[in-house]
Enzyme design. Structure first.
Site, mmCIF file in Angstrom:
data_model
loop_
_atom_site.group_PDB
_atom_site.id
_atom_site.type_symbol
_atom_site.label_atom_id
_atom_site.label_comp_id
_atom_site.label_asym_id
_atom_site.label_seq_id
_atom_site.Cartn_x
_atom_site.Cartn_y
_atom_site.Cartn_z
ATOM 1 N N GLY A 139 0.507 -5.481 1.309
ATOM 2 C CA GLY A 139 0.395 -5.212 -0.122
ATOM 3 C C GLY A 139 1.220 -6.134 -1.001
ATOM 4 N N GLU A 185 0.870 -6.256 11.948
ATOM 5 C CA GLU A 185 1.020 -6.199 10.497
ATOM 6 C C GLU A 185 2.495 -6.344 10.111
ATOM 7 O OE1 GLU A 185 -2.515 -4.051 8.491
ATOM 8 O OE2 GLU A 185 -0.984 -2.583 8.968
ATOM 9 N N SER A 224 -2.093 -8.417 3.379
ATOM 10 C CA SER A 224 -2.543 -9.311 2.305
ATOM 11 C C SER A 224 -3.711 -10.222 2.728
ATOM 12 C CB SER A 224 -1.377 -10.131 1.761
ATOM 13 O OG SER A 224 -0.417 -9.283 1.163
ATOM 14 N N HIS A 268 0.859 3.053 11.507
ATOM 15 C CA HIS A 268 0.950 2.126 10.375
ATOM 16 C C HIS A 268 2.386 2.137 9.840
ATOM 17 C CE1 HIS A 268 0.325 0.307 6.478
ATOM 18 N NE2 HIS A 268 -0.839 -0.124 6.911
ATOM 19 N N GLY A 301 -6.334 -3.884 3.625
ATOM 20 C CA GLY A 301 -5.983 -2.783 2.727
ATOM 21 C C GLY A 301 -6.550 -3.018 1.339
ATOM 22 N N GLY A 302 -5.717 -3.513 0.430
ATOM 23 C CA GLY A 302 -6.080 -3.682 -0.977
ATOM 24 C C GLY A 302 -7.427 -4.365 -1.214
ATOM 25 N N TRP A 317 -8.340 2.192 3.393
ATOM 26 C CA TRP A 317 -8.255 2.544 1.968
ATOM 27 C C TRP A 317 -6.926 3.179 1.583
ATOM 28 C CZ3 TRP A 317 -13.571 5.415 0.906
ATOM 29 C CH2 TRP A 317 -14.613 4.486 1.002
ATOM 30 N N LYS A 318 -6.157 3.628 2.554
ATOM 31 C CA LYS A 318 -4.906 4.358 2.260
ATOM 32 C C LYS A 318 -5.234 5.559 1.366
ATOM 33 C CE LYS A 318 -2.633 -0.011 3.008
ATOM 34 N NZ LYS A 318 -1.495 -0.882 2.794
HETATM 35 P P1 PGA Z 1 -2.942 -4.930 2.488
HETATM 36 O O1 PGA Z 1 -2.725 -3.732 3.522
HETATM 37 O O2 PGA Z 1 -4.202 -5.637 2.909
HETATM 38 O O3 PGA Z 1 -3.092 -4.242 1.146
HETATM 39 O O4 PGA Z 1 -1.758 -5.809 2.582
HETATM 40 C C1 PGA Z 1 -3.001 -3.888 4.886
HETATM 41 C C2 PGA Z 1 -2.604 -2.660 5.647
HETATM 42 O O5 PGA Z 1 -1.582 -2.053 5.272
HETATM 43 O O6 PGA Z 1 -3.281 -2.249 6.590
#
Ligand code: PGA
Length: 224
Positions: free
Chosen positions: A155, A149, A185, A100, A206-207, A12-13
């Site tokens: 993102g 990643e 992504s 990360h 993430g998103g 979720w950041k």
């Molecule tokens: P994202 O992030 O899916 O929004 O690209 C992935 C992550 O940073 O772990």
């Protein structure tokens, strides 16, 4: 689909209020309860201030979701203002993300700190999920899971191709024997193609993990 259980980790950041976090776990947890999840391993990494509450919700409702941290301190307990040590979290979490690229970029996290964090996680019964940005990123001894990643994919809506991500995962597997995940992504549209690659053992999302419905769909795509 490649053999073995697929990891699906939500990151979720710095997002979600206390209420939104509770709503998410109750929506996702309830939706997963009546599914056969034998082919997946679902983990959520929320903000640290809701870890206790989410742990409670998961336990009392018997939700088939595991809990992880997004980061831990490279130190043990002690005079380290603002840091959350693995020692404090012992017994509460299954895993922690470490290294990360956002931590490396915005908080000056170095490969040495990443290695210390892996030691802290391991010493406190927590799995270490180390994020690497490419094949050249060091993988510290004791790492349990690697998440590949590429920075340009995070993102950006511009994911790596499944074929290239698989090639990188294969290369990583030449020096690391645990599961290798892909992150950057990941969406409901591309997750199936990614996890169907022979060397990709799951995804770090993430998103697309923020919306409970979207995340449930991602999990459904990964079920055999
Ligand atoms: P994202 O992030 O899916 O929004 O690209 C992935 C992550 O940073 O772990």
């Amino acid at each position: 689909m490649a053999g073995g259980v697929k990891w699906i980790i939500a990151n979720w950041k710095s997002n979600k209020s206390f209420e939104d976090s509770l709503e998410w776990i109750n929506q996702v947890g309830a939706a997963l309860k009546d599914k056969d999840l034998s082919s997946v391993h679902v983990v959520v990494c929320p903000s640290p201030f809701v870890l206790g509450e989410l742990s409670h919700e998961i336990e009392v409702n018997n939700y088939p979701v595991f809990l992880g941290a997004q980061n831990i301190s490279p130190f043990g307990m002690g005079a380290y203002t603002g840091e959350l040590s693995a020692e404090q979290l012992k017994g509460e979490l299954e895993l922690t993300l470490i290294g990360h690229s956002e931590r490396r970029q915005h908080f000056g996290e170095t490969d040495e700190m990443v290695a210390e964090k892996v030691k802290q996680a391991r010493a406190n019964a927590m799995k270490a999920v180390v994020c690497v940005q490419g094949v050249e990123t060091p993988i510290p001894e004791g790492t349990d899971v690697v998440a590949y990643e590429p920075v340009s994919a995070i993102g950006s809506g511009n994911p790596d191709t499944p074929e290239h991500a698989d090639e990188v995962a294969k290369e990583i597997k030449e020096k690391f024997s645990g599961p290798v995940l892909y992150g950057g992504s990941v969406t409901t549209e591309n997750v199936k193609q990614l996890i169907d690659q022979p060397n990709i053992d799951g995804v770090l999302v993430g998103g697309a993990s923020l919306d409970p419905k979207e995340f449930i769909t991602i999990i459904e795509q990964c079920l055999i």
